[in-house]
Scaffold this motif. Sequence first.
Motif, mmCIF file in Angstrom:
data_model
loop_
_atom_site.group_PDB
_atom_site.id
_atom_site.type_symbol
_atom_site.label_atom_id
_atom_site.label_comp_id
_atom_site.label_asym_id
_atom_site.label_seq_id
_atom_site.Cartn_x
_atom_site.Cartn_y
_atom_site.Cartn_z
ATOM 1 N N UNK A 130 4.826 23.276 3.105
ATOM 2 C CA UNK A 130 5.692 22.772 4.169
ATOM 3 C C UNK A 130 6.309 21.399 3.881
ATOM 4 N N UNK A 131 6.128 20.907 2.665
ATOM 5 C CA UNK A 131 6.666 19.595 2.298
ATOM 6 C C UNK A 131 7.648 19.761 1.145
ATOM 7 N N UNK A 132 8.572 18.809 1.020
ATOM 8 C CA UNK A 132 9.564 18.851 -0.051
ATOM 9 C C UNK A 132 8.891 19.082 -1.408
ATOM 10 N N UNK A 133 9.556 19.866 -2.248
ATOM 11 C CA UNK A 133 8.938 20.367 -3.474
ATOM 12 C C UNK A 133 8.530 19.272 -4.453
ATOM 13 N N UNK A 134 9.194 18.117 -4.428
ATOM 14 C CA UNK A 134 8.915 17.083 -5.423
ATOM 15 C C UNK A 134 7.639 16.284 -5.148
ATOM 16 N N UNK A 135 7.070 16.409 -3.967
ATOM 17 C CA UNK A 135 5.829 15.691 -3.663
ATOM 18 C C UNK A 135 4.697 16.219 -4.539
ATOM 19 N N UNK A 136 3.743 15.346 -4.841
ATOM 20 C CA UNK A 136 2.630 15.696 -5.721
ATOM 21 C C UNK A 136 1.341 15.838 -4.914
ATOM 22 N N UNK A 137 0.538 16.858 -5.270
ATOM 23 C CA UNK A 137 -0.691 17.124 -4.526
ATOM 24 C C UNK A 137 -1.859 17.255 -5.496
ATOM 25 N N UNK A 138 -2.977 16.631 -5.166
ATOM 26 C CA UNK A 138 -4.151 16.644 -6.041
ATOM 27 C C UNK A 138 -5.381 17.077 -5.242
ATOM 28 N N UNK A 139 -6.126 18.006 -5.792
ATOM 29 C CA UNK A 139 -7.364 18.479 -5.159
ATOM 30 C C UNK A 139 -8.551 17.751 -5.781
ATOM 31 N N UNK A 140 -9.390 17.146 -4.936
ATOM 32 C CA UNK A 140 -10.591 16.497 -5.431
ATOM 33 C C UNK A 140 -10.721 15.077 -4.936
ATOM 34 N N UNK A 141 -11.645 14.344 -5.546
ATOM 35 C CA UNK A 141 -11.937 12.980 -5.127
ATOM 36 C C UNK A 141 -11.088 11.988 -5.909
ATOM 37 N N UNK A 142 -10.828 10.857 -5.294
ATOM 38 C CA UNK A 142 -9.924 9.867 -5.871
ATOM 39 C C UNK A 142 -10.473 9.287 -7.166
ATOM 40 N N UNK A 143 -11.774 9.156 -7.300
ATOM 41 C CA UNK A 143 -12.353 8.502 -8.466
ATOM 42 C C UNK A 143 -12.099 9.266 -9.759
ATOM 43 N N UNK B 246 -5.351 7.375 -10.581
ATOM 44 C CA UNK B 246 -4.020 7.114 -10.043
ATOM 45 C C UNK B 246 -3.849 5.605 -9.872
ATOM 46 N N UNK B 247 -2.704 5.061 -10.293
ATOM 47 C CA UNK B 247 -2.519 3.619 -10.311
ATOM 48 C C UNK B 247 -1.102 3.223 -9.882
ATOM 49 N N UNK B 248 -0.963 1.934 -9.552
ATOM 50 C CA UNK B 248 0.334 1.269 -9.346
ATOM 51 C C UNK B 248 1.127 1.792 -8.151
ATOM 52 N N UNK B 249 0.442 2.114 -7.065
ATOM 53 C CA UNK B 249 1.125 2.530 -5.842
ATOM 54 C C UNK B 249 1.466 1.311 -4.993
ATOM 55 N N UNK B 250 2.546 1.439 -4.228
ATOM 56 C CA UNK B 250 2.950 0.382 -3.309
ATOM 57 C C UNK B 250 2.191 0.452 -1.991
ATOM 58 N N UNK C 178 -17.262 2.558 -1.984
ATOM 59 C CA UNK C 178 -16.724 3.078 -3.238
ATOM 60 C C UNK C 178 -15.292 3.557 -3.048
ATOM 61 N N UNK C 179 -15.027 4.275 -1.950
ATOM 62 C CA UNK C 179 -13.671 4.745 -1.687
ATOM 63 C C UNK C 179 -12.721 3.563 -1.516
ATOM 64 N N UNK C 180 -13.158 2.542 -0.793
ATOM 65 C CA UNK C 180 -12.324 1.358 -0.618
ATOM 66 C C UNK C 180 -11.975 0.727 -1.962
ATOM 67 N N UNK C 181 -12.931 0.649 -2.866
ATOM 68 C CA UNK C 181 -12.687 0.079 -4.199
ATOM 69 C C UNK C 181 -11.710 0.933 -4.982
ATOM 70 N N UNK C 182 -11.832 2.251 -4.867
ATOM 71 C CA UNK C 182 -10.918 3.159 -5.573
ATOM 72 C C UNK C 182 -9.497 3.025 -5.041
ATOM 73 N N UNK C 183 -9.357 2.885 -3.720
ATOM 74 C CA UNK C 183 -8.030 2.689 -3.136
ATOM 75 C C UNK C 183 -7.417 1.388 -3.643
ATOM 76 N N UNK C 184 -8.235 0.326 -3.704
ATOM 77 C CA UNK C 184 -7.748 -0.983 -4.146
ATOM 78 C C UNK C 184 -7.274 -0.921 -5.590
ATOM 79 N N UNK C 185 -8.021 -0.206 -6.444
ATOM 80 C CA UNK C 185 -7.618 -0.070 -7.845
ATOM 81 C C UNK C 185 -6.325 0.720 -7.988
ATOM 82 N N UNK C 186 -6.054 1.608 -7.035
ATOM 83 C CA UNK C 186 -4.842 2.430 -7.108
ATOM 84 C C UNK C 186 -3.594 1.660 -6.715
#
Length: 237
Positions: free
Chosen positions: A105-118, A122-126, A145-153
Amino acid sequence: MSTHTDKQAELDRIKDVYKQWHGGAALSRYAWHRQEIQQQVAARNRAFAALLPATVGSDLSGLRVLDVGCGTGGFLRQLIDWGADPGKLTGTELQQDRLDYARHFTAADASWRLGTLDAMRLRDFDLVSAQTVFSSILDPLLRRELASQMWRSLRPGGWCLVFDFRYDNPRNKHVRKVTRAELDGYWPGERSRYRTLMLAPPVHRLLAGAPWLAADILSAIAPPLRSHFVYMVQKGG
């Protein structure tokens, strides 16, 4: 530090909770056409519309966004409606059926990942967001741990966004509130924003037959009845 066994047990618990909830009778309380649900969505969008221009800017076309625990992709679709480039949007999710819905249901160019962030590097997001994700994690170390992973991204100068519960739900043992002090302890950002919103669902359901303005007025004059918050914090350069 959480052991691998502890971490996997918590992730399995979260997956099991959402599998039981998804498609169950409880979902009828969150049907899109219910008046209180429409008002809650409107309140959240108003908060985002106020905070995003003041943080990441009003032009979203160049924004690289990572939505952690994206569910069915609603937040990323909202950003697309507001001018974001689908090719710069990524969503992660633990449930395959929710990710399939988001992709369909979302525009085709969006990217989707299954699993945990660690596991994704994934890096360099705004902007990195997590909405009703932290409250689903009961293990405080796994939250950190999740907070740290988000910060690194995030890139330097980027923003984390969290939308979640201010209070515990005595009827739901599978979620736990997220406090501002907890959030401030996760991320050493110098600039942050915090806004409360949305009447607590039991109160809001009582007002379902009342004019829409009644809920807005009560939310405005009684801040303790607001059950959710939006928090944003900027990563230093």
